[in-house]
Design a protein around this motif. Structure first.
Motif, PDB file in Angstrom:
ATOM      1  N   GLY A 133     -29.773  47.655  15.409  1.00  0.00           N
ATOM      2  CA  GLY A 133     -29.322  48.933  14.872  1.00  0.00           C
ATOM      3  C   GLY A 133     -27.859  48.949  14.481  1.00  0.00           C
ATOM      4  N   ASP A 134     -27.547  49.925  13.646  1.00  0.00           N
ATOM      5  CA  ASP A 134     -26.175  50.150  13.170  1.00  0.00           C
ATOM      6  C   ASP A 134     -25.460  51.045  14.175  1.00  0.00           C
ATOM      7  OD1 ASP A 134     -23.873  50.653  11.808  1.00  0.00           O
ATOM      8  OD2 ASP A 134     -24.814  51.631  10.092  1.00  0.00           O
ATOM      9  N   LEU A 135     -24.284  50.633  14.627  1.00  0.00           N
ATOM     10  CA  LEU A 135     -23.541  51.370  15.640  1.00  0.00           C
ATOM     11  C   LEU A 135     -22.481  52.297  15.043  1.00  0.00           C
ATOM     12  CD1 LEU A 135     -22.961  48.400  18.121  1.00  0.00           C
ATOM     13  CD2 LEU A 135     -24.703  50.174  18.282  1.00  0.00           C
ATOM     14  N   PHE A 152     -23.511  44.391  16.380  1.00  0.00           N
ATOM     15  CA  PHE A 152     -23.100  43.555  17.512  1.00  0.00           C
ATOM     16  C   PHE A 152     -23.727  42.190  17.313  1.00  0.00           C
ATOM     17  CE2 PHE A 152     -23.484  42.417  22.153  1.00  0.00           C
ATOM     18  CZ  PHE A 152     -22.122  42.356  22.394  1.00  0.00           C
ATOM     19  N   TRP A 153     -22.878  41.161  17.162  1.00  0.00           N
ATOM     20  CA  TRP A 153     -23.416  39.873  16.757  1.00  0.00           C
ATOM     21  C   TRP A 153     -22.736  38.734  17.494  1.00  0.00           C
ATOM     22  CZ3 TRP A 153     -27.936  39.289  15.577  1.00  0.00           C
ATOM     23  CH2 TRP A 153     -28.433  38.170  14.886  1.00  0.00           C
ATOM     24  N   GLY A 172     -19.305  39.639  19.426  1.00  0.00           N
ATOM     25  CA  GLY A 172     -18.507  40.845  19.275  1.00  0.00           C
ATOM     26  C   GLY A 172     -19.071  41.804  18.252  1.00  0.00           C
ATOM     27  N   PHE A 173     -18.197  42.689  17.776  1.00  0.00           N
ATOM     28  CA  PHE A 173     -18.585  43.767  16.877  1.00  0.00           C
ATOM     29  C   PHE A 173     -18.024  43.472  15.494  1.00  0.00           C
ATOM     30  CE2 PHE A 173     -18.269  45.297  21.176  1.00  0.00           C
ATOM     31  CZ  PHE A 173     -19.439  46.026  21.352  1.00  0.00           C
ATOM     32  N   THR A 174     -18.902  43.379  14.508  1.00  0.00           N
ATOM     33  CA  THR A 174     -18.484  43.103  13.140  1.00  0.00           C
ATOM     34  C   THR A 174     -18.863  44.284  12.241  1.00  0.00           C
ATOM     35  OG1 THR A 174     -18.593  41.492  11.330  1.00  0.00           O
ATOM     36  CG2 THR A 174     -20.630  41.912  12.539  1.00  0.00           C
ATOM     37  N   ALA A 175     -18.182  44.417  11.127  1.00  0.00           N
ATOM     38  CA  ALA A 175     -18.412  45.572  10.253  1.00  0.00           C
ATOM     39  C   ALA A 175     -18.544  45.129   8.803  1.00  0.00           C
ATOM     40  CB  ALA A 175     -17.273  46.579  10.393  1.00  0.00           C
ATOM     41  N   TRP A 177     -12.742  40.106   9.850  1.00  0.00           N
ATOM     42  CA  TRP A 177     -14.196  39.971   9.983  1.00  0.00           C
ATOM     43  C   TRP A 177     -14.753  40.705  11.204  1.00  0.00           C
ATOM     44  CZ3 TRP A 177     -17.144  37.908   6.265  1.00  0.00           C
ATOM     45  CH2 TRP A 177     -16.537  37.087   5.310  1.00  0.00           C
ATOM     46  N   TRP A 178     -13.911  40.859  12.232  1.00  0.00           N
ATOM     47  CA  TRP A 178     -14.401  41.388  13.498  1.00  0.00           C
ATOM     48  C   TRP A 178     -13.563  42.573  13.959  1.00  0.00           C
ATOM     49  CZ3 TRP A 178     -18.677  39.243  15.977  1.00  0.00           C
ATOM     50  CH2 TRP A 178     -19.115  38.015  15.487  1.00  0.00           C
ATOM     51  N   LEU A 179     -14.236  43.658  14.331  1.00  0.00           N
ATOM     52  CA  LEU A 179     -13.552  44.730  15.051  1.00  0.00           C
ATOM     53  C   LEU A 179     -13.070  44.202  16.391  1.00  0.00           C
ATOM     54  CD1 LEU A 179     -16.089  47.636  14.445  1.00  0.00           C
ATOM     55  CD2 LEU A 179     -13.906  47.285  13.263  1.00  0.00           C
ATOM     56  N   GLY A 180     -13.820  43.294  16.946  1.00  0.00           N
ATOM     57  CA  GLY A 180     -13.440  42.650  18.199  1.00  0.00           C
ATOM     58  C   GLY A 180     -14.407  41.540  18.535  1.00  0.00           C
ATOM     59  N   TRP A 181     -13.856  40.401  18.951  1.00  0.00           N
ATOM     60  CA  TRP A 181     -14.693  39.282  19.370  1.00  0.00           C
ATOM     61  C   TRP A 181     -14.059  38.620  20.597  1.00  0.00           C
ATOM     62  CZ3 TRP A 181     -12.477  34.457  19.653  1.00  0.00           C
ATOM     63  CH2 TRP A 181     -11.281  34.276  18.952  1.00  0.00           C
ATOM     64  N   LYS A 182     -14.873  37.975  21.417  1.00  0.00           N
ATOM     65  CA  LYS A 182     -14.388  37.227  22.569  1.00  0.00           C
ATOM     66  C   LYS A 182     -15.348  36.080  22.860  1.00  0.00           C
ATOM     67  CE  LYS A 182     -14.549  39.038  26.701  1.00  0.00           C
ATOM     68  NZ  LYS A 182     -15.412  38.105  27.452  1.00  0.00           N
TER      69      LYS A 182
END
Length: 385
Positions: free
Chosen positions: A267-269, A279-280, A287-290, A323-328
């Motif tokens: 789903g789209d967050l 979320f990928w 993390g969260f990508t857009a 590319w990422w709102l946040g990744w870890k």
């Protein structure tokens, strides 16, 4: 390639392996006090305690600073005071604060003369702890940090925090510790009890890293290959097939993880029109990508700034870019090609083991996904009120 030649070679190697196992039993190679007492994987009571005792110039081994000197020589650490060094195991560094930037326990703590410190983070099978290496550094910035694992695996961002790779040294039981213990074994020639105990510990390390002594088997297999050209061709064919089996197993794991990830994190967050947040995972991080329609690399758009802040609220270790709102990084990396061959072959033949491994990866990422969804829901309620 003649299949019968391949079968013949496999049969011969199997026979040699059985002989090696009998020799190990006859020679007592399977008799190991650490294994018998069930201490073979205990980081504190076995590995840190034993290594720390050898490193201690006032240890009961009686060789003073000689083992410490050999350790420093192996790791190429210079100008450390060996004569007056003090060693502590599980050194208490204070309570862990709410941001996990201070406190905890240092596995092996060495102190030389004023300003000289070596801290060893000792990992056998345990996972990284939050900011563990970073907390070591914050406790004593002058300390040389050593991250010790069975195979020389680098620390995750979860442990290293903001430390750069040049601020710590990665070493392994397979290479550096085994080399050091070999030197210690020879150095203890005149101390039979110490020598044989080190030998037992070396045997334990060899079994943990998959290097169980098998001199007879190695020599016999080499002789077998050199004796017959067909055996060389069969061995080359088997090596090629081995890589194919490994590649197929990695592909299978990736496919099943991809399918499971899509079902759990679907789903789209994003509550904004025209934008999508998913979320990928990618390789060893998640993390969260857009995206915006067919446009990617939009995560620096001003409209998405509140969601970058929400990701940081989920966990401050999430890093953002276009590319990422946040990744870890994952703690348990899904880079399946790095798994030992033995583990991969277990995975190839067990649906249950593959499912268990994939579920561990999913469970690691799930708290971040759940927390972000709750924050987005709160954000939408605040906008509507």
């Amino acid at each position: 390639m003649e299949i019968q030649a391949v079968k013949k070679l496999l049969h011969q190697v199997t026979a040699i392996n059985r002989t090696q196992e009998k020799l190990n039993l006859l020679g007592g190679a399977e008799f190991n006090v650490f294994k018998i007492l069930g201490l073979h994987t205990n980081e504190v009571r076995t590995h840190s305690a034993f290594i720390g005792e050898l490193l201690n110039p006032r240890g009961c081994h009686g060789l003073k600073s000689r083992f410490l000197y050999l350790f420093l020589e192996t790791l190429k650490i210079e100008d450390f005071d060996t004569e007056h060094a003090a060693v502590k195991i599980e050194k208490y560094a204070g309570p862990i604060d709410e941001h996990y930037l201070e406190g905890g326990r240092i596995d092996i703590h060495l102190k030389g003369r004023a300003g000289q410190f070596i801290f060893i983070e000792n990992k056998i099978h345990a996972g990284d702890q939050r900011n563990q290496l970073a907390r070591y550094h914050n406790y004593e910035p002058r300390a040389k940090l050593i991250y010790l694992t069975l195979d020389g695996t680098a620390p995750s961002d979860w442990s290293a925090g903001e430390l750069a790779p040049e601020q710590y040294t990665v070493c392994s039981y397979r290479v550096e510790i085994s080399q050091w213990l070999d030197k210690c074994y020879k150095e203890a020639a005149a101390y039979p009890t110490v020598r044989e105990t080190i030998g037992q510990y070396l045997n334990l390390i060899s079994s943990l890293v998959g290097n169980v002594p098998d001199n007879f088997m190695k020599e016999e297999v080499k002789r077998l290959l050199l004796h017959d050209r067909a055996n060389i061709e069969s061995a080359a064919y088997l090596a090629e097939m081995l890589q194919e089996v490994k590649a197929e197993t990695v592909t299978l794991l990736n496919s099943e993880l991809h399918e499971r990830w899509g079902k759990v994190f679907k789903g789209d967050l994003c509550p904004l029109d025209n934008y999508s947040i998913t979320f990928w995972k990618h390789s060893s991080y998640y993390g969260f990508t857009a995206s915006k329609g067919d446009t990617t690399e939009v995560c620096r758009d001003k409209a998405l700034a509140p969601f970058v802040a929400l990701v940081k609220e989920v966990h401050p270790k999430f890093k953002s870019n276009g590319w990422w709102l946040g990744w870890k990084n994952f703690i348990k990396s899904p880079a399946f090609e790095a798994l030992p061959l033995e583990t991969l072959f277990i995975m190839a033949n067990s649906d249950e083991e593959r499912a268990r491994l994939i579920e561990e990866i999913i469970d690691e990422a799930k708290p971040a996904y759940t927390a972000f969804k709750k924050l987005v829901s709160a954000y939408k309620r605040a906008k509507l009120s």
